[in-house]
Design a protein around this motif. Structure first.
Motif, short mmCIF file in Angstrom:
data_model
loop_
_atom_site.label_atom_id
_atom_site.label_comp_id
_atom_site.label_asym_id
_atom_site.label_seq_id
_atom_site.Cartn_x
_atom_site.Cartn_y
_atom_site.Cartn_z
N LEU A 102 41.84 -109.80 -58.15
CA LEU A 102 43.14 -110.38 -58.55
C LEU A 102 42.91 -111.52 -59.59
O LEU A 102 43.78 -112.20 -60.36
N VAL A 103 41.80 -112.37 -59.62
CA VAL A 103 41.20 -113.26 -60.74
C VAL A 103 40.07 -112.95 -61.38
O VAL A 103 39.32 -112.05 -60.65
N LYS A 104 39.77 -113.39 -62.18
CA LYS A 104 38.47 -113.42 -63.07
C LYS A 104 38.25 -114.68 -63.51
O LYS A 104 38.72 -115.82 -63.34
N ASN A 105 36.74 -114.87 -63.60
CA ASN A 105 36.17 -116.33 -63.89
C ASN A 105 35.33 -116.05 -65.02
O ASN A 105 34.80 -115.03 -65.50
N ARG A 106 35.03 -117.30 -65.71
CA ARG A 106 34.00 -117.50 -66.85
C ARG A 106 33.29 -118.69 -66.43
O ARG A 106 33.95 -119.78 -66.00
N ARG A 107 31.95 -119.01 -66.90
CA ARG A 107 31.18 -119.94 -66.61
C ARG A 107 31.29 -120.98 -68.28
O ARG A 107 30.96 -120.09 -69.01
N ASP A 108 31.36 -122.20 -67.93
CA ASP A 108 31.15 -122.85 -69.30
C ASP A 108 30.33 -123.96 -68.93
O ASP A 108 30.84 -125.12 -68.30
N GLY A 109 29.24 -123.98 -69.04
CA GLY A 109 28.13 -125.30 -68.73
C GLY A 109 28.28 -125.25 -67.23
O GLY A 109 27.96 -124.43 -66.52
N LYS A 110 28.72 -126.37 -66.69
CA LYS A 110 28.82 -126.50 -65.37
C LYS A 110 29.89 -126.43 -64.83
O LYS A 110 30.28 -126.51 -63.54
N SER A 111 31.05 -126.01 -65.58
CA SER A 111 32.20 -125.58 -64.91
C SER A 111 32.62 -123.96 -64.95
O SER A 111 32.01 -123.33 -65.48
N VAL A 112 33.51 -123.73 -63.81
CA VAL A 112 33.97 -122.46 -63.78
C VAL A 112 35.44 -122.10 -63.99
O VAL A 112 35.98 -122.93 -63.41
N PHE A 113 35.90 -121.65 -64.78
CA PHE A 113 37.20 -121.34 -65.20
C PHE A 113 37.85 -119.97 -64.49
O PHE A 113 37.22 -119.07 -64.69
N TYR A 114 39.08 -119.88 -63.99
CA TYR A 114 39.54 -118.96 -63.44
C TYR A 114 40.93 -118.80 -63.99
O TYR A 114 41.72 -119.44 -64.52
N SER A 115 41.58 -117.30 -64.09
CA SER A 115 42.66 -117.12 -64.49
C SER A 115 42.90 -115.77 -63.65
O SER A 115 42.12 -115.09 -63.18
N LEU A 116 44.24 -115.33 -63.94
CA LEU A 116 44.66 -114.21 -63.19
C LEU A 116 43.79 -112.80 -63.80
O LEU A 116 43.72 -112.96 -65.12
N ALA A 117 43.74 -111.83 -62.97
CA ALA A 117 42.74 -110.96 -63.60
C ALA A 117 43.32 -110.03 -64.77
O ALA A 117 42.90 -109.53 -65.58
N ASP A 118 44.90 -109.83 -64.61
CA ASP A 118 45.47 -108.99 -65.53
C ASP A 118 46.84 -109.18 -65.49
O ASP A 118 47.22 -110.04 -64.56
#
Length: 128
Positions: free
Chosen positions: A96-112
């Protein structure tokens, strides 16, 4: 509620054409189980709040790829990062969500866009 209070047929008459048409289009039991599991995920108010925050981020930014980091979500919902991360893990496992790591932060968004549609349609339904 007593059984007599529930509307039901007074005589049993099977409509074979309708029953066959529906039977021909029924998914298998595994798919129905998976569907039920997805809807169970929506049964938790914290997860719904997280999904709605991600939904609103997309609406406000006008971008299907709008993202929030775990810190942002925790701040918005007045919860700990640990509690948010636990719920995000369940949402991610259910795609239902997806994520990506950017340095020390993890960002989430709706999967689709399907998840966005579910949230949007659910809100429309309860506001009628």
């Amino acid at each position: 509620m007593a059984l007599n209070d529930v509307e039901h047929c007074e005589a049993c008459q099977i409509h074979e054409d309708v029953v066959k048409a529906v039977t021909d289009h029924m998914p298998d039991e595994d798919q129905l189980y998976d569907l039920a599991e997805v809807f169970k995920v929506f049964g938790d108010s914290t997860r719904i709040r997280i999904l709605f925050v991600l939904f609103e981020a997309e609406v406000c930014v006008c971008d299907l790829e709008a993202e929030l980091c775990v810190c942002d979500i925790a701040q918005l919902l007045n919860m700990t990062q640990s509690a948010i991360s636990h719920q995000l893990r369940i949402l991610k496992q259910n795609r239902l969500v997806k994520n990506r790591r950017d340095g020390k932060s993890v960002f989430y968004s709706l999967a689709d866009s399907h998840v966005k549609t579910i949230i949007s349609q659910g809100m429309e339904h309860i506001q009628e």
